[in-house]
Design a protein around this motif. Structure first.
Motif: not given
Length: 400
Positions: A77-86, A104-106, A127-128, A130-134
């Motif tokens: 719930i409501e976690n954030t992942v950015t600039s990581s491999g996925g 975002a931006d992974n 969002t943002g 490199t590959l698929f959103g989902f």
């Protein structure tokens, strides 16, 4: 047990996760940060079930969340992942829930589900990436709803390798670099309803696999996609509900069925038009300074309402999400003079409408505080009594 309010950091050469759950049940991790150029995941969950992860942040890790090896019934719930491999990867995970998370931006996919059953993915944002959103691969009976997928490097939503009997509803696939939805590899018996598919570089929906069949699409909105709004090379796919409801196509000519591109020869028999924003025109308003109970009520209409702004004399005084309901503004307490109120509403495609109402406030002519009616009545009574006494005294004096 619970882990909370922790900060994890390690050299990139370690190759280990910041948090690892191996065969753990009923744990909780909240408000933690994994922020380092690591060789491992932010969170690795293996063979673990019934755990909860809330409001954690992963930045610059090999992966954000990696849930593997029959880890079932976990909740994110409501976690954030950015600039990581996925962002979030679930493999062989059943009955889990992903709610309100951000990827975002992974340099990979935002959300990736492989061999998942009965998983709920709701209100997430991708969002943002490199590959698929989902991405759904060999997934069955999952619910994907109210997710936002924008500006990803490939397609917004991908379904492949016999992803069957899934429901995708009220999602937004906007401005992705390939398709809005990409469906291939024997993915069948899925239902797509009330999704917004707009401004994608290629097809809105690309169903180019001849082995994907018996999918159903209705009440979706296709708007300004770079390729065809939809392409169907499959078999027995249905582009309306079979009774009265099809989809909105921005390139529909307005007469008869809408023909779907591709070799299947599919048609939407009941295409519909959307209502762009319109607003009624309430009468201008006038009231006397100091009185109360004055307001303006607008009743705007749109198929896909989004937001509103109210300006008073060209300054914003109210704004927010517009869900299609009436908008009411209280206008009590204004100084004497003429005041301009302007409502602007916007739909999900940036179409707007506006209306202006003038409010005239008239100064109180008494120019001072009002006197209660009871006091006036009492004063009149006292005055009358005094007159009677004076007259009686005058007559008495004259008689003498």
């Amino acid at each position: 047990f619970e882990i909370q309010d922790c900060y994890f950091s390690a050299p990139s050469t370690t190759g280990t996760a910041a948090v690892e759950f191996w065969y753990v049940t009923n744990g909780k991790v909240s408000n933690c940060i994994s922020d380092a150029s690591r060789g491992g995941e932010g969170f690795l969950i293996a063979g673990s079930s019934n755990n909860v992860f809330i409001n954690n942040t992963v930045v610059d890790n090999a992966k954000g969340f990696d849930i593997i090896q029959s880890s079932h019934s976990n909740t994110l719930i409501e976690n954030t992942v950015t600039s990581s491999g996925g962002g979030y990867s679930l493999s062989g995970s059943d009955n889990s829930k992903l709610i309100g998370n951000i990827a975002a931006d992974n340099p990979g996919s935002g959300f990736r589900l492989t061999e998942c059953f009965n998983t709920t993915v709701v209100n997430n944002t991708s969002t943002g990436n490199t590959l698929f959103g989902f991405s759904l691969r060999d997934c069955t009976n999952n619910t994907i709803s109210n997710n936002t997928c924008a500006s990803n490097g490939y397609s917004g939503f991908s379904m492949s390798h016999s992803s069957n009997h899934n429901t995708l509803t009220e999602n937004s696939a906007i401005s992705n670099s390939a398709n809005g939805f990409f469906i291939y590899g024997e993915s069948s018996y899925n239902t797509f309803t009330s999704n917004i598919i707009a401004f994608n570089s290629d097809e809105g929906i690309d169903l180019s696999s001849s082995t994907s069949s018996n999918n159903t699409f209705f009440l979706n909105v296709f708007y300004d996609n770079g390729g065809a709004n939809a392409r169907d090379d499959g078999a027995n796919n249905t582009w309306d509900d079979g009774a009265s409801s099809g989809n909105y196509w921005d390139d529909y000519g307005g007469d008869g069925s809408y023909v779907i591109s591709g070799g299947a020869g599919s048609q939407d028999r009941y295409p519909f038009e959307i209502v762009r924003p319109t607003i009624d025109t309430p009468d201008d308003l006038s009231y006397t300074e100091g009185t109360t109970g004055h307001s303006i009520t607008w009743n705007p209409v749109a198929t896909f309402p989004s937001s509103y702004r109210v300006l008073k004399n060209d300054t914003i005084v109210d704004s927010g999400v517009w869900n299609g309901s009436e908008i009411v503004i209280e206008v009590d307490g204004l100084p004497p003079g003429l005041h301009k109120y302007k409502l602007i509403v916007e739909d999900g495609f940036g179409n707007t409408a506006n209306d202006i109402v003038f409010v005239s406030v008239v100064a109180d002519s008494e120019g001072g505080p009002s006197i209660p009616r009871e006091m006036v009545t009492l004063g009149v009574g006292i005055g009358a009594a005094a007159v009677v006494i004076l007259l009686s005294y005058a007559l008495y004096t004259k008689g003498r």
